[in-house]
Design an enzyme around this catalytic site. Sequence first.
Site, PDB file in Angstrom:
ATOM      1  N   ARG A 230       0.848  -1.189   0.000  1.00  0.00           N
ATOM      2  CA  ARG A 230       0.000   0.000   0.000  1.00  0.00           C
ATOM      3  C   ARG A 230       0.885   1.241   0.000  1.00  0.00           C
ATOM      4  NH1 ARG A 230      -3.499  -2.442  -1.824  1.00  0.00           N
ATOM      5  NH2 ARG A 230      -5.546  -2.945  -0.975  1.00  0.00           N
ATOM      6  N   HIS A 278      -1.312   0.502  -9.902  1.00  0.00           N
ATOM      7  CA  HIS A 278      -2.014  -0.447  -9.021  1.00  0.00           C
ATOM      8  C   HIS A 278      -2.587  -1.627  -9.821  1.00  0.00           C
ATOM      9  CE1 HIS A 278      -4.148  -0.746  -4.883  1.00  0.00           C
ATOM     10  NE2 HIS A 278      -3.958  -1.949  -5.393  1.00  0.00           N
TER      11      HIS A 278
HETATM   12  P1  NDP Z   1      -2.430 -11.527   4.514  1.00  0.00           P
HETATM   13  O1  NDP Z   1      -3.334 -10.928   5.529  1.00  0.00           O
HETATM   14  O2  NDP Z   1      -2.653 -12.933   4.090  1.00  0.00           O
HETATM   15  O3  NDP Z   1      -0.915 -11.443   5.041  1.00  0.00           O
HETATM   16  C1  NDP Z   1      -0.394 -10.322   5.681  1.00  0.00           C
HETATM   17  C2  NDP Z   1       1.038 -10.599   6.118  1.00  0.00           C
HETATM   18  O4  NDP Z   1       1.564  -9.405   6.679  1.00  0.00           O
HETATM   19  C3  NDP Z   1       1.127 -11.688   7.196  1.00  0.00           C
HETATM   20  O5  NDP Z   1       2.287 -12.469   7.000  1.00  0.00           O
HETATM   21  C4  NDP Z   1       1.258 -10.871   8.481  1.00  0.00           C
HETATM   22  O6  NDP Z   1       1.961 -11.515   9.533  1.00  0.00           O
HETATM   23  C5  NDP Z   1       2.059  -9.683   7.987  1.00  0.00           C
HETATM   24  N1  NDP Z   1       1.862  -8.526   8.875  1.00  0.00           N
HETATM   25  C6  NDP Z   1       0.725  -7.860   9.170  1.00  0.00           C
HETATM   26  N2  NDP Z   1       0.954  -6.856  10.029  1.00  0.00           N
HETATM   27  C7  NDP Z   1       2.281  -6.901  10.296  1.00  0.00           C
HETATM   28  C8  NDP Z   1       3.146  -6.127  11.106  1.00  0.00           C
HETATM   29  N3  NDP Z   1       2.690  -5.106  11.852  1.00  0.00           N
HETATM   30  N4  NDP Z   1       4.462  -6.445  11.142  1.00  0.00           N
HETATM   31  C9  NDP Z   1       4.928  -7.488  10.428  1.00  0.00           C
HETATM   32  N5  NDP Z   1       4.173  -8.260   9.622  1.00  0.00           N
HETATM   33  C10 NDP Z   1       2.864  -7.966   9.564  1.00  0.00           C
HETATM   34  O7  NDP Z   1      -2.442 -10.545   3.256  1.00  0.00           O
HETATM   35  P2  NDP Z   1      -2.192 -10.894   1.702  1.00  0.00           P
HETATM   36  O8  NDP Z   1      -0.895 -11.597   1.568  1.00  0.00           O
HETATM   37  O9  NDP Z   1      -3.390 -11.540   1.108  1.00  0.00           O
HETATM   38  O10 NDP Z   1      -2.120  -9.419   1.074  1.00  0.00           O
HETATM   39  C11 NDP Z   1      -1.149  -8.498   1.512  1.00  0.00           C
HETATM   40  C12 NDP Z   1      -1.444  -7.116   0.961  1.00  0.00           C
HETATM   41  O11 NDP Z   1      -1.089  -7.036  -0.410  1.00  0.00           O
HETATM   42  C13 NDP Z   1      -2.899  -6.668   0.965  1.00  0.00           C
HETATM   43  O12 NDP Z   1      -3.334  -6.267   2.262  1.00  0.00           O
HETATM   44  C14 NDP Z   1      -2.850  -5.506   0.007  1.00  0.00           C
HETATM   45  O13 NDP Z   1      -2.483  -4.325   0.726  1.00  0.00           O
HETATM   46  C15 NDP Z   1      -1.724  -5.885  -0.955  1.00  0.00           C
HETATM   47  N6  NDP Z   1      -2.228  -6.194  -2.300  1.00  0.00           N
HETATM   48  C16 NDP Z   1      -1.839  -5.422  -3.366  1.00  0.00           C
HETATM   49  C17 NDP Z   1      -2.279  -5.682  -4.648  1.00  0.00           C
HETATM   50  C18 NDP Z   1      -1.800  -4.889  -5.816  1.00  0.00           C
HETATM   51  O14 NDP Z   1      -2.308  -5.075  -6.933  1.00  0.00           O
HETATM   52  N7  NDP Z   1      -0.818  -4.032  -5.658  1.00  0.00           N
HETATM   53  C19 NDP Z   1      -3.223  -6.789  -4.908  1.00  0.00           C
HETATM   54  C20 NDP Z   1      -3.528  -7.576  -3.756  1.00  0.00           C
HETATM   55  C21 NDP Z   1      -3.057  -7.261  -2.485  1.00  0.00           C
HETATM   56  P3  NDP Z   1       1.421 -12.891  10.191  1.00  0.00           P
HETATM   57  O15 NDP Z   1       1.659 -13.942   9.145  1.00  0.00           O
HETATM   58  O16 NDP Z   1       2.276 -13.070  11.385  1.00  0.00           O
HETATM   59  O17 NDP Z   1      -0.051 -12.685  10.475  1.00  0.00           O
END
Ligand code: NDP
Length: 315
Positions: A230, A278
């Site tokens: 993001r 995006h």
């Molecule tokens: P998930 O919710 O499956 O995974 C999120 C990951 O981030 C997890 O490993 C989580 O840790 C980690 N995380 C969350 N908060 C923290 C923190 N404070 N510190 C460290 N690690 C953290 O999300 P997705 O993989 O499905 O998607 C990720 C993001 O990708 C979406 O939220 C979106 O913003 C972005 N996206 C962008 C797109 C684009 O076209 N550019 C398309 C699709 C998504 P843990 O495993 O420990 O819970």
Amino acid sequence: MEQEDVLLVQVGGAAAWPEWQAAFQAAAPGLRVRAFDDPAVDPATVTHALVWQPEPGWLARFPHLRLILSAAAGVDHILADPQLPALPIVRMVTPETAERMGDFVLFAALGMVRELPALIDSQRERRWSPRLTGRLASQTTVGVMGLGQLGAHVAGRLRAAGFQVMGWSRSAKQLPGIECLGGQADWPDFLSRSEILVNLLPGTPETAAILDAAAFARLPAGACLINVGRGSHVDEQALLDALDQGRLGAALLDVFDLEPLPAGHALWSHPRVIVTPHIASTASRAARARQAAHTIAADRSGGAIDHLYLHARGY
Ligand code: NDP
């Protein structure tokens, strides 16, 4: 789906509706799916809504809404609504979302190894300047921030392509061939070894501006950034400073604080930045319609719903 259930689709405006209609017709012919602007729809009949960026207050108009389905993996665009009803929100994660993200990040990481931003800049200026890069993918360490549905898949794709791969998430993981780090304690070490940094965190209050001047200062000199998470994750001024000081070698940015990126923004014309609008991973309407129909069927039967946004966790 119960006879009285109605799914309202508010994604891509009126122009996109015929394609959504066809996608749902193929995915779930029995589902009653209506366009967000259909005047014949009684708001009291709407039980599910598939949305991208709903107008503030729009979702509160439906008294019998049961489930909010995000048209994207992130839900920050929905949470921005101050009148958001207190209902479950489902993230849109399809097998296609992960595959497309894997393709995109692999392309971007290889582009960084072969200095694609500099090559594009030379072409713009009609300068024939052969660039001999010393770097090989196999000698390059990529650090993936976030090892969720997308990050874990991306890390695996990068590893399979020969990169050295580290991952960092809130809780430490175990992924074959990937050095997994977790939590605040590992953050400095993770940064200091990431020659290419890939951001795939969700947008939460905790991750806002996580890529600031201090983070850029920890990266190896000349490191590259691929931001597909993001725009809110990046302090844009700190990013521009790090690029101008040579601390960052290049950046490929798919997401921005303000989208569309304003015409006058310095990132558009920076010689070592590639801007994409995006598009890293938008699953096809067919894939999203299948996933939405699957979710609604699970909701109807009282089964487990995948990819629920967890309010307490913030993603
Ligand atoms: P998930 O919710 O499956 O995974 C999120 C990951 O981030 C997890 O490993 C989580 O840790 C980690 N995380 C969350 N908060 C923290 C923190 N404070 N510190 C460290 N690690 C953290 O999300 P997705 O993989 O499905 O998607 C990720 C993001 O990708 C979406 O939220 C979106 O913003 C972005 N996206 C962008 C797109 C684009 O076209 N550019 C398309 C699709 C998504 P843990 O495993 O420990 O819970």
